[in-house]
Scaffold this motif. Structure first.
Motif, PDB file in Angstrom:
ATOM      1  N   SER A 195       0.844  -1.273   0.096  1.00 17.44           N
ATOM      2  CA  SER A 195       0.080  -0.155  -0.084  1.00 17.44           C
ATOM      3  C   SER A 195       1.032   1.197  -0.149  1.00 17.44           C
ATOM      4  CB  SER A 195      -0.513  -0.107   0.696  1.00 17.44           C
ATOM      5  OG  SER A 195      -1.502  -0.918   1.298  1.00 17.44           O
ATOM      6  N   VAL A 196       1.972   1.837   0.768  1.00 14.47           N
ATOM      7  CA  VAL A 196       2.500   2.618   1.006  1.00 14.47           C
ATOM      8  C   VAL A 196       4.051   2.937  -0.204  1.00 14.47           C
ATOM      9  CG1 VAL A 196       4.617   3.705   1.928  1.00 14.47           C
ATOM     10  CG2 VAL A 196       2.666   2.112   3.381  1.00 14.47           C
ATOM     11  N   GLY A 197       4.135   1.611  -0.670  1.00 14.56           N
ATOM     12  CA  GLY A 197       4.426   1.535  -1.784  1.00 14.56           C
ATOM     13  C   GLY A 197       4.258   1.841  -2.697  1.00 14.56           C
ATOM     14  N   LEU A 198       2.601   1.653  -3.043  1.00 11.56           N
ATOM     15  CA  LEU A 198       1.903   1.830  -4.302  1.00 11.56           C
ATOM     16  C   LEU A 198       1.659   3.494  -4.457  1.00 11.56           C
ATOM     17  CD1 LEU A 198       0.298   1.181  -7.254  1.00 11.56           C
ATOM     18  CD2 LEU A 198      -1.599   0.855  -5.886  1.00 11.56           C
ATOM     19  N   LEU A 199       2.061   4.116  -2.567  1.00  9.18           N
ATOM     20  CA  LEU A 199       1.489   5.444  -3.284  1.00  9.18           C
ATOM     21  C   LEU A 199       2.338   6.881  -3.410  1.00  9.18           C
ATOM     22  CD1 LEU A 199      -1.134   5.776   0.234  1.00  9.18           C
ATOM     23  CD2 LEU A 199      -2.075   5.525  -2.470  1.00  9.18           C
ATOM     24  N   SER A 200       3.238   5.694  -3.152  1.00  7.16           N
ATOM     25  CA  SER A 200       4.766   6.692  -3.584  1.00  7.16           C
ATOM     26  C   SER A 200       4.799   6.561  -4.863  1.00  7.16           C
ATOM     27  CB  SER A 200       6.159   5.789  -2.808  1.00  7.16           C
ATOM     28  OG  SER A 200       5.727   5.931  -0.712  1.00  7.16           O
ATOM     29  N   PHE A 201       4.883   4.981  -5.137  1.00  2.58           N
ATOM     30  CA  PHE A 201       5.074   5.371  -6.669  1.00  2.58           C
ATOM     31  C   PHE A 201       3.550   6.292  -7.809  1.00  2.58           C
ATOM     32  CE2 PHE A 201       4.163   3.537 -11.334  1.00  2.58           C
ATOM     33  CZ  PHE A 201       5.530   3.076 -11.006  1.00  2.58           C
ATOM     34  N   ILE A 202       2.532   6.175  -7.523  1.00  2.23           N
ATOM     35  CA  ILE A 202       1.614   7.205  -7.611  1.00  2.23           C
ATOM     36  C   ILE A 202       2.734   8.286  -7.580  1.00  2.23           C
ATOM     37  CG2 ILE A 202      -0.682   8.145  -7.460  1.00  2.23           C
ATOM     38  CD1 ILE A 202      -1.675   5.153  -7.143  1.00  2.23           C
ATOM     39  N   ALA A 203       2.872   8.824  -7.012  1.00  2.00           N
ATOM     40  CA  ALA A 203       3.486  10.293  -5.860  1.00  2.00           C
ATOM     41  C   ALA A 203       5.113  10.705  -7.307  1.00  2.00           C
ATOM     42  CB  ALA A 203       3.604  10.395  -4.261  1.00  2.00           C
ATOM     43  N   ALA A 204       5.403  10.086  -7.054  1.00  7.08           N
ATOM     44  CA  ALA A 204       7.144   9.659  -7.864  1.00  7.08           C
ATOM     45  C   ALA A 204       6.530   9.908  -9.449  1.00  7.08           C
ATOM     46  CB  ALA A 204       7.858   8.647  -7.752  1.00  7.08           C
ATOM     47  N   TRP A 205       4.716   8.986  -9.593  1.00  2.00           N
ATOM     48  CA  TRP A 205       4.544   8.760 -10.687  1.00  2.00           C
ATOM     49  C   TRP A 205       4.426  10.463 -11.272  1.00  2.00           C
ATOM     50  CZ3 TRP A 205       5.868   5.391 -15.210  1.00  2.00           C
ATOM     51  CH2 TRP A 205       4.827   5.220 -16.080  1.00  2.00           C
ATOM     52  N   ASN A 206       3.319  10.676 -10.632  1.00  2.00           N
ATOM     53  CA  ASN A 206       2.724  12.143 -11.426  1.00  2.00           C
ATOM     54  C   ASN A 206       3.369  13.313 -10.779  1.00  2.00           C
ATOM     55  OD1 ASN A 206       0.337  10.927 -12.237  1.00  2.00           O
ATOM     56  ND2 ASN A 206      -0.236  10.405 -10.172  1.00  2.00           N
ATOM     57  N   GLU A 207       4.611  14.026 -10.874  1.00  2.00           N
ATOM     58  CA  GLU A 207       4.932  14.938  -9.789  1.00  2.00           C
ATOM     59  C   GLU A 207       5.551  15.922 -11.155  1.00  2.00           C
ATOM     60  OE1 GLU A 207       7.298  18.270  -8.591  1.00  2.00           O
ATOM     61  OE2 GLU A 207       8.713  16.307  -9.703  1.00  2.00           O
ATOM     62  N   PHE A 208       5.545  16.926 -10.577  1.00  2.00           N
ATOM     63  CA  PHE A 208       5.847  17.580 -12.501  1.00  2.00           C
ATOM     64  C   PHE A 208       6.500  18.696 -12.074  1.00  2.00           C
ATOM     65  CE2 PHE A 208       4.633  21.545 -14.885  1.00  2.00           C
ATOM     66  CZ  PHE A 208       4.818  21.139 -16.390  1.00  2.00           C
ATOM     67  N   LEU A 209       6.546  19.599 -10.528  1.00  2.00           N
ATOM     68  CA  LEU A 209       7.109  21.152 -10.196  1.00  2.00           C
ATOM     69  C   LEU A 209       8.859  20.394 -10.311  1.00  2.00           C
ATOM     70  CD1 LEU A 209       7.300  23.548  -9.535  1.00  2.00           C
ATOM     71  CD2 LEU A 209       6.917  22.819  -7.339  1.00  2.00           C
ATOM     72  N   PHE A 210       8.984  19.691  -9.228  1.00  2.00           N
ATOM     73  CA  PHE A 210      10.352  19.301  -9.246  1.00  2.00           C
ATOM     74  C   PHE A 210      10.992  18.424 -11.266  1.00  2.00           C
ATOM     75  CE2 PHE A 210       9.713  17.843  -4.222  1.00  2.00           C
ATOM     76  CZ  PHE A 210      10.669  19.775  -4.835  1.00  2.00           C
ATOM     77  N   ALA A 211      10.406  17.743 -11.357  1.00  2.00           N
ATOM     78  CA  ALA A 211      10.505  17.370 -12.754  1.00  2.00           C
ATOM     79  C   ALA A 211      11.438  18.479 -13.675  1.00  2.00           C
ATOM     80  CB  ALA A 211       9.487  16.278 -12.750  1.00  2.00           C
ATOM     81  N   LEU A 212      10.186  19.411 -13.445  1.00  2.00           N
ATOM     82  CA  LEU A 212      10.377  20.728 -14.565  1.00  2.00           C
ATOM     83  C   LEU A 212      11.364  21.721 -14.164  1.00  2.00           C
ATOM     84  CD1 LEU A 212       9.212  22.427 -16.813  1.00  2.00           C
ATOM     85  CD2 LEU A 212       7.776  23.153 -15.737  1.00  2.00           C
ATOM     86  N   THR A 213      11.894  21.652 -12.429  1.00  2.00           N
ATOM     87  CA  THR A 213      12.745  22.634 -12.385  1.00  2.00           C
ATOM     88  C   THR A 213      14.164  22.132 -13.035  1.00  2.00           C
ATOM     89  OG1 THR A 213      11.211  23.482 -11.182  1.00  2.00           O
ATOM     90  CG2 THR A 213      13.421  23.647 -10.815  1.00  2.00           C
TER      91      THR A 213
END
Length: 276
Positions: A195-213
């Motif tokens: 459960s925790v791993g999947l939620l962390s995966f989704i958060a990292a998969w959808n992250e935009f601001l840090f990936a853009l910067t």
């Protein structure tokens, strides 16, 4: 009669909720199967079916496959590192008693309360000083800022509820701390880890601001930024079909993971809810 009416009303509500939740994805799928001006025509059936958008997405000038690979590498790395560090930290916080433990837990949780933009400037300086700019390592490092606190906090709660009798029995048999963690505790906490791993995966998969910067090269970008950069000079030059196809492709891995681990997710989220 009342029970039948209540049951019917329940299924109607469930159907409406599912319809509202799934309709955007369905419309994105049928829109991704259109090309040219057909995409601007309202239609709720996927006819005629054309795969030009998917072909352009993966075989075009900038292949979307590299962006997908980058997202997978970053997300899986973040999950693995977050779980490894979170398991060790949660075991110490859940099993070892020391002064200031409650304050330490609050400090760990408070780090995830700050909005990303509040730490962006300082994090940019750190990444620059570590020579991580424009690398996937910068994303892995920055994403763990919001995945580790969540992982530690949740796993600490589960660790506190773990039956101490199993741990004592392993200690009597001469098991080491690492043996207890990896061979006694983890098999029991497996649903929680999923459960925790999947939620962390989704958060990292959808992250935009840090990936853009923190990333400037197209070949190193992750999928959220790659989709945002699919643009044109006018409304009709924007590749909406490609954007819809990319949105569908990006959503499918998350759906597949949820379906694969749905039983573990439910077990993990409900673990510790009832204690007898």
């Amino acid at each position: 009669m009342i029970n039948k009416l209540a049951k019917f009303s329940f299924y109607v509500v469930i159907f409406l909720i599912a319809l509202i939740a799934l309709f955007p994805l369905y419309y994105a799928i049928i829109s991704s199967l259109k090309s040219g001006t057909e995409i601007f025509k309202i239609s709720y059936l996927p006819f005629p079916i054309e795969l030009d958008n998917y072909v352009n997405l993966f075989l075009g000038e900038n292949s979307f496959a590299f962006n997908l690979l980058n997202s997978f590498l970053v997300s899986f790395s973040v999950v693995i590192l977050s779980l490894l560090l979170g398991i060790a930290a949660s075991y110490a916080l859940g099993r070892i008693y020391f002064k200031g433990k409650a304050i330490l837990l609050l400090l760990i949780l408070s780090t995830s309360m700050f909005p990303q933009v509040a730490v962006l400037a300082g994090l940019y300086e750190i990444i620059g000083n570590l020579n991580l700019y424009n690398t996937l390592y910068s994303l892995i490092f920055s994403y763990m800022i919001f995945t580790i606190p969540f992982t530690v906090w949740v796993l600490t709660i589960f660790m506190k509820d773990f039956p101490i009798e199993l741990e004592k029995a392993a200690l009597i048999d001469g098991a080491s701390v690492f043996t207890i963690i990896f061979k006694v505790i983890l098999p029991v906490l497996w649903p929680s880890l999923v459960s925790v791993g999947l939620l962390s995966f989704i958060a990292a998969w959808n992250e935009f601001l840090f990936a853009l910067t923190f990333v400037a090269s197209d070949e190193i970008r992750t999928v959220p930024v790659a989709i945002a950069l699919l643009s044109g000079t006018t409304e009709y030059e924007i590749p909406w079909g490609n954007i819809m196809a990319a949105s569908v492709v990006v959503t499918l891995p998350l759906i597949v993971l949820v379906f694969i681990f749905q039983k573990k997710i439910i077990s993990g989220l409900t673990a510790g809810a009832l204690k007898g």
